[in-house]
Design a protein around this motif. Structure first.
Motif, mmCIF file in Angstrom:
data_model
loop_
_atom_site.group_PDB
_atom_site.id
_atom_site.type_symbol
_atom_site.label_atom_id
_atom_site.label_comp_id
_atom_site.label_asym_id
_atom_site.label_seq_id
_atom_site.Cartn_x
_atom_site.Cartn_y
_atom_site.Cartn_z
ATOM 1 N N VAL A 99 0.793 -1.052 -0.074
ATOM 2 C CA VAL A 99 0.079 -0.144 -0.018
ATOM 3 C C VAL A 99 0.860 1.326 0.061
ATOM 4 C CG1 VAL A 99 -1.784 1.213 1.116
ATOM 5 C CG2 VAL A 99 -2.062 -1.156 0.963
ATOM 6 N N PRO A 100 1.840 1.192 0.956
ATOM 7 C CA PRO A 100 2.636 2.742 0.904
ATOM 8 C C PRO A 100 3.536 2.796 -0.470
ATOM 9 C CG PRO A 100 3.356 1.012 2.382
ATOM 10 C CD PRO A 100 2.206 0.611 1.977
ATOM 11 N N GLY A 101 3.904 1.685 -0.909
ATOM 12 C CA GLY A 101 4.652 1.702 -1.972
ATOM 13 C C GLY A 101 3.864 2.119 -3.459
ATOM 14 N N ALA A 102 2.377 1.761 -3.531
ATOM 15 C CA ALA A 102 1.587 1.979 -4.527
ATOM 16 C C ALA A 102 1.292 3.501 -4.281
ATOM 17 C CB ALA A 102 0.587 1.034 -4.358
ATOM 18 N N ALA A 103 1.028 3.846 -3.382
ATOM 19 C CA ALA A 103 0.609 5.447 -3.142
ATOM 20 C C ALA A 103 1.791 6.344 -3.618
ATOM 21 C CB ALA A 103 0.072 5.762 -1.990
ATOM 22 N N ALA A 104 2.912 6.065 -3.123
ATOM 23 C CA ALA A 104 4.220 7.054 -3.318
ATOM 24 C C ALA A 104 4.624 6.744 -4.696
ATOM 25 C CB ALA A 104 5.429 6.555 -2.387
ATOM 26 N N LEU A 105 4.498 5.590 -5.424
ATOM 27 C CA LEU A 105 5.127 5.263 -6.891
ATOM 28 C C LEU A 105 4.301 5.913 -7.678
ATOM 29 C CD1 LEU A 105 7.298 3.933 -8.290
ATOM 30 C CD2 LEU A 105 5.825 1.950 -8.487
#
Length: 298
Positions: A187-193
């Motif tokens: 989740v955090p990677g998807a949002a930031a990426l």
């Protein structure tokens, strides 16, 4: 921080005839801030084995023979950031690896996921086209460091567009659906990426694709804020997309809403820069927003 800045791989094979140093002894040799992810004193510092400067495959701008292979056996850098800086101001470069280690964490909390209790959406350990645990670790660490210094180029294994292209570039699937699919693995990677690659999506596929990515990532960001996700709070550089909503907020945003422009409701937005060198930014405004506040609102 080997996962971030050591762009060259370790040598594929090390001499089997070299003197073996017991791991428990080697662990306390040299600068402990240097020995992570397979790098060790015995594999990097032995000048009799590798020649002057030790194993060149081990070093980058922060990790060098001088900063890691400190003489005198055991070495412990100060644990306090201010003490590290003070020691560095004296000309002691041995503190650089420890400073980079602190910067890559982004804060005081250890953001490493609990592999036993974390859900797949929080574990950030994909397979196949999805970024692996190592790629995500390098990605988050690089984001954290980028809050303090310009990272150019990014490590190849964690370069944002490369990660996105590997997992999420299927043109038959909407950008929103791609972000949601990536979130099932991190989740955090998807949002930031998704937020990081919006300027490239806008340039290649137009403003509608950017709007989709922005909306999907913003939805995930609300979830991450509500749960106080460590990696989202400490290891993402949100300054790089803080001005996106100036270009992507709905035209009918109400004054004072989170998507409104600073001067209030505005359906017409005028940005003027007639220089030929700014043509690319005029055509793709998110590229401008990512670089900072490079415009004036009137």
């Amino acid at each position: 921080m080997p996962g971030l800045s050591r762009l060259l791989p370790k040598a594929l094979a090390l001499s089997l005839t070299a003197t073996v140093v017991r791991a428990e002894e080697a662990e306390f040799q040299g600068n402990p801030a240097c020995w992570q992810e397979g790098f060790s004193y015995q594999d990097c510092c032995d000048e009799a084995r590798f020649g002057p400067g030790g194993n060149l495959q081990c070093w980058d701008g922060m990790h060098t023979h001088a900063t890691c292979c400190v003489p005198g056996g055991s070495f412990t850098p100060p644990a306090n950031y201010e003490e590290l800086l003070a020691r560095g101001h004296t000309g002691d470069s041995s503190v650089l690896p420890a400073i980079m280690q602190m910067l890559s964490s982004g804060g005081d909390e250890d953001c490493s996921p609990d592999s036993n209790n974390a859900s797949p959406r929080q574990r950030c350990d994909g397979e196949g086209p999805w970024p692996t645990a190592k790629q995500w670790k390098t990605y988050f660490e690089t984001n954290a460091v980028s809050k303090f210094m310009r990272i150019q180029p990014w490590p190849a294994e964690a370069e944002p567009w490369k990660l996105w292209s590997a997992c999420c570039s299927d043109p038959a699937v909407s950008v929103a659906a791609r972000v949601q699919a990536l979130a099932e693995h991190c989740v955090p990677g998807a949002a930031a990426l998704a937020l990081q690659v919006l300027p490239k999506l806008e340039a290649l596929y137009g403003p509608e694709a950017a709007q989709q990515g922005f909306a999907a990532a913003s939805y995930l960001a609300e979830e991450l804020e509500a749960t106080a996700d460590c990696r989202w709070r400490q290891q993402t550089n949100r300054a790089s997309w803080t001005h996106y909503d100036w270009f992507l907020s709905p035209a009918n945003s109400s004054p004072g809403s989170e998507w409104s422009l600073p001067c209030g409701q505005a359906d017409v937005r005028i940005f003027v820069d007639e220089r030929a060198t700014s043509a690319l930014l005029r055509a793709h405004p998110l590229m401008c927003a990512q670089r900072g506040l490079c415009f004036t609102e009137v």
